[in-house]
Motif scaffolding. Structure first.
Motif, PDB file in Angstrom:
ATOM      1  N   GLY A   1       0.798  -1.223   0.000  1.00 15.51           N
ATOM      2  CA  GLY A   1       0.000   0.000   0.000  1.00 15.51           C
ATOM      3  C   GLY A   1       0.827   1.267   0.000  1.00 15.51           C
ATOM      4  N   GLY A   2       2.111   1.145  -0.357  1.00 15.64           N
ATOM      5  CA  GLY A   2       2.995   2.299  -0.353  1.00 15.64           C
ATOM      6  C   GLY A   2       3.300   2.820  -1.743  1.00 15.64           C
ATOM      7  N   TYR A   3       4.322   3.658  -1.813  1.00 11.55           N
ATOM      8  CA  TYR A   3       4.717   4.292  -3.074  1.00 11.55           C
ATOM      9  C   TYR A   3       6.235   4.370  -3.118  1.00 11.55           C
ATOM     10  N   LEU A   4       6.806   4.063  -4.274  1.00 10.81           N
ATOM     11  CA  LEU A   4       8.262   4.092  -4.450  1.00 10.81           C
ATOM     12  C   LEU A   4       8.629   5.214  -5.405  1.00 10.81           C
ATOM     13  N   ASP A   5       9.463   6.128  -4.935  1.00 14.58           N
ATOM     14  CA  ASP A   5       9.881   7.269  -5.743  1.00 14.58           C
ATOM     15  C   ASP A   5      11.387   7.208  -5.956  1.00 14.58           C
ATOM     16  N   VAL A   6      11.835   7.630  -7.131  1.00 11.17           N
ATOM     17  CA  VAL A   6      13.261   7.664  -7.424  1.00 11.17           C
ATOM     18  C   VAL A   6      13.598   8.955  -8.156  1.00 11.17           C
ATOM     19  N   THR A   7      14.673   9.587  -7.751  1.00  4.50           N
ATOM     20  CA  THR A   7      15.216  10.758  -8.439  1.00  4.50           C
ATOM     21  C   THR A   7      16.684  10.498  -8.708  1.00  4.50           C
ATOM     22  N   SER A   8      17.139  10.862  -9.911  1.00  3.76           N
ATOM     23  CA  SER A   8      18.523  10.578 -10.274  1.00  3.76           C
ATOM     24  C   SER A   8      18.956  11.455 -11.427  1.00  3.76           C
ATOM     25  N   ALA A   9      20.240  11.656 -11.516  1.00  4.95           N
ATOM     26  CA  ALA A   9      20.837  12.379 -12.635  1.00  4.95           C
ATOM     27  C   ALA A   9      22.268  11.890 -12.793  1.00  4.95           C
ATOM     28  N   PRO A  10      22.761  11.787 -14.024  1.00  3.73           N
ATOM     29  CA  PRO A  10      24.126  11.317 -14.244  1.00  3.73           C
ATOM     30  C   PRO A  10      25.147  12.128 -13.454  1.00  3.73           C
ATOM     31  N   ASN A  11      26.019  11.413 -12.760  1.00 10.41           N
ATOM     32  CA  ASN A  11      27.121  11.998 -11.975  1.00 10.41           C
ATOM     33  C   ASN A  11      26.643  12.809 -10.780  1.00 10.41           C
ATOM     34  N   LYS A  12      25.360  12.730 -10.444  1.00  6.17           N
ATOM     35  CA  LYS A  12      24.840  13.475  -9.290  1.00  6.17           C
ATOM     36  C   LYS A  12      24.174  12.555  -8.270  1.00  6.17           C
ATOM     37  N   GLY A  13      24.209  11.275  -8.529  1.00  7.36           N
ATOM     38  CA  GLY A  13      23.674  10.339  -7.550  1.00  7.36           C
ATOM     39  C   GLY A  13      22.218   9.985  -7.758  1.00  7.36           C
ATOM     40  N   THR A  14      21.755   9.088  -6.884  1.00 11.91           N
ATOM     41  CA  THR A  14      20.391   8.565  -6.969  1.00 11.91           C
ATOM     42  C   THR A  14      19.803   8.464  -5.573  1.00 11.91           C
ATOM     43  N   THR A  15      18.517   8.779  -5.473  1.00  9.64           N
ATOM     44  CA  THR A  15      17.805   8.650  -4.210  1.00  9.64           C
ATOM     45  C   THR A  15      16.536   7.831  -4.422  1.00  9.64           C
ATOM     46  N   PHE A  16      16.425   6.720  -3.706  1.00  5.37           N
ATOM     47  CA  PHE A  16      15.199   5.931  -3.682  1.00  5.37           C
ATOM     48  C   PHE A  16      14.486   6.226  -2.367  1.00  5.37           C
ATOM     49  N   THR A  17      13.195   6.511  -2.428  1.00  8.87           N
ATOM     50  CA  THR A  17      12.418   6.775  -1.236  1.00  8.87           C
ATOM     51  C   THR A  17      11.209   5.856  -1.199  1.00  8.87           C
ATOM     52  N   LEU A  18      11.074   5.114  -0.108  1.00  6.03           N
ATOM     53  CA  LEU A  18       9.956   4.202   0.098  1.00  6.03           C
ATOM     54  C   LEU A  18       8.961   4.871   1.026  1.00  6.03           C
ATOM     55  N   PHE A  19       7.732   5.065   0.552  1.00  2.00           N
ATOM     56  CA  PHE A  19       6.677   5.685   1.372  1.00  2.00           C
ATOM     57  C   PHE A  19       5.692   4.593   1.799  1.00  2.00           C
ATOM     58  N   PHE A  20       5.405   4.557   3.107  1.00  2.00           N
ATOM     59  CA  PHE A  20       4.413   3.624   3.637  1.00  2.00           C
ATOM     60  C   PHE A  20       3.384   4.396   4.460  1.00  2.00           C
ATOM     61  N   PRO A  21       2.118   3.955   4.452  1.00  2.00           N
ATOM     62  CA  PRO A  21       1.129   4.599   5.334  1.00  2.00           C
ATOM     63  C   PRO A  21       1.576   4.514   6.794  1.00  2.00           C
ATOM     64  N   LYS A  22       1.472   5.628   7.484  1.00  2.00           N
ATOM     65  CA  LYS A  22       1.917   5.671   8.877  1.00  2.00           C
ATOM     66  C   LYS A  22       0.847   5.111   9.795  1.00  2.00           C
ATOM     67  N   VAL A  23       1.293   4.337  10.798  1.00  2.00           N
ATOM     68  CA  VAL A  23       0.379   3.764  11.780  1.00  2.00           C
ATOM     69  C   VAL A  23       0.562   4.514  13.088  1.00  2.00           C
ATOM     70  N   PHE A  24      -0.562   4.931  13.675  1.00  2.00           N
ATOM     71  CA  PHE A  24      -0.517   5.624  14.961  1.00  2.00           C
ATOM     72  C   PHE A  24      -1.007   4.664  16.050  1.00  2.00           C
ATOM     73  N   LEU A  25      -0.132   4.346  16.972  1.00  2.00           N
ATOM     74  CA  LEU A  25      -0.473   3.398  18.039  1.00  2.00           C
ATOM     75  C   LEU A  25      -0.918   4.124  19.289  1.00  2.00           C
TER      76      LEU A  25
END
Length: 390
Positions: free
Chosen positions: A366-390
């Motif tokens: 139920g989450g979302y996977l985002d990626v941003t990248s550019a040559p010679n500038k690196g890559t960032t993968f971000t995993l988003f999950f619904p937050k649970v409040f206990l």
């Protein structure tokens, strides 16, 4: 009481003459319109007036159509389904009817029409008829239809290409596994085999079967059919527990940093699959920095995630990111990184299933996977999950 009223310049006109002039001007205006069929219907749907635009693309002269029911403009299928009657009923009750559909000319040919029907009522609210405006938008409709057909054809071609890549990759990998197992099994049949070699071949078969099983699990995860075991857990503890594994995987040439929120970041997901996903991303980051570099793993809360179309979807989330400053991913390659068996690594350095497995797991959770990248500038993968409040 006088039947006339002075005008500002001192002249006077009978009210009846003003009404007649206005009616005449309105009639001339309507009759001059050629791109729209504008005509009136009585309360039962019979044509009361007819303009030049209606004659131009419906084909009827006024003498042929006035007094006839407007349902003759509809197809047989629509008449059988009582579409004309329902259109008038909708206009009378809802205040307007708008639709698009096929209509029929006098010669039997069809055209795609945009139709608006408005009710006409007296000041007391009594229905006395309908105003109907029809526009021929056949060219626009056909253009949209052709575009849709082309898009569907492209989608099918891309789907077949992806399916071919999946089938080819699976066949190649499983053929390698079977070759190893078959070769080891044949060697086991040698009666002169030493106990040490026999044990070695048995281990080879077991290890190869395990690798084949892992490949199957990866494919199931990509297809979102891998049975998950979701439970509530704090992602900060998950990352903390993997620090030593991350460090041993990266080696000494890569500097590892952490940015962990001080607030709980609880999600409901399969913790072991999250560990596999993070390890996969860390290994990819290591491979993108062959000469060393910096890797940052972050865990925190987020208020929204990208919607994939340039916007954002607001929701309480937990965001886990893996960011490197390595080689980066060119835009043409970035579009394919989540496809199974797509890889830019040399043969034997990866199956091309790692990122597709991460993608499948995150979406299945139920989450979302985002990626941003550019040559010679690196890559960032971000995993988003619904937050649970206990």
């Amino acid at each position: 009481m006088s039947a006339v009223e002075p005008t500002p310049n001192g002249a006077s006109h009978p009210h009846s003459l003003i009404d007649v002039d206005e009616a005449r001007r309105y009639k001339l205006l309507v009759e001059a319109v050629l791109d729209y069929a504008i005509f009136l219907l009585d309360p039962d749907g019979f044509v009361a007036t007819w303009n030049a635009g209606a004659q131009r693309f419906k084909g009827y002269d006024a003498s042929e159509i006035v007094g006839k029911h407007f349902s003759r403009f509809y197809t047989k299928e629509d008449r059988a389904a009582s579409i004309p009657e329902r259109a008038l009923a909708t206009a009378a009750t809802a205040g307007r009817f708008e639709a698009e559909g096929w209509r029929v000319r006098k010669d039997g040919t069809r055209f795609w029409a945009s139709v608006v029907i408005d009710p006409i009522r007296t000041n007391e609210g009594h229905l006395i008829g309908f105003a109907k405006i029809t526009r021929d938008i056949t060219e626009k409709h056909l253009g949209e239809s052709q575009l849709h057909t082309a898009q569907q054809a492209l989608y099918r071609a891309q789907k077949m290409e992806a399916l071919g890549r999946v089938a080819g990759g699976l066949a190649h990998d499983f053929n390698n596994f079977l070759t190893i197992i078959s070769g080891a099994a044949n060697l086991l049949e040698n009666p002169a085999l030493t106990p040490e070699n026999r044990q070695r071949y048995v281990r080879t078969i077991a290890d190869t079967a395990q690798r084949a099983s892992q490949l199957t699990k990866q494919m199931l995860a990509y297809a979102r059919r891998q049975p998950l075991k979701p439970a509530n857990f704090d992602t900060r503890s998950c990352v903390e527990g993997m620090k030593k594994l991350f460090e041993s995987t990266l080696g000494s040439s890569i500097r590892l940093q952490y940015e962990i929120s001080s607030e709980p970041c609880v999600v409901c997901a399969d913790m072991s699959q999250l560990e596999n996903a993070l390890l996969n991303l860390v290994i990819n980051a290591r491979d993108a920095m062959p000469l060393g570099g910096n890797l940052k793993i972050s865990v925190g809360s987020a208020d929204s995630h990208p919607d994939g179309r340039g916007g954002a979807i607001s929701s309480p989330l937990v965001a886990i990111s893996v960011a490197d400053d390595g080689e980066g991913i060119p835009a043409p390659v970035l579009e394919h990184i989540f496809e199974p068996f797509f890889t830019t690594k040399p043969v034997g350095k990866g199956t091309g299933l790692g990122l597709s497995q991460v993608f499948g797991y995150v979406n299945q959770s139920g989450g979302y996977l985002d990626v941003t990248s550019a040559p010679n500038k690196g890559t960032t993968f971000t995993l988003f999950f619904p937050k649970v409040f206990l």
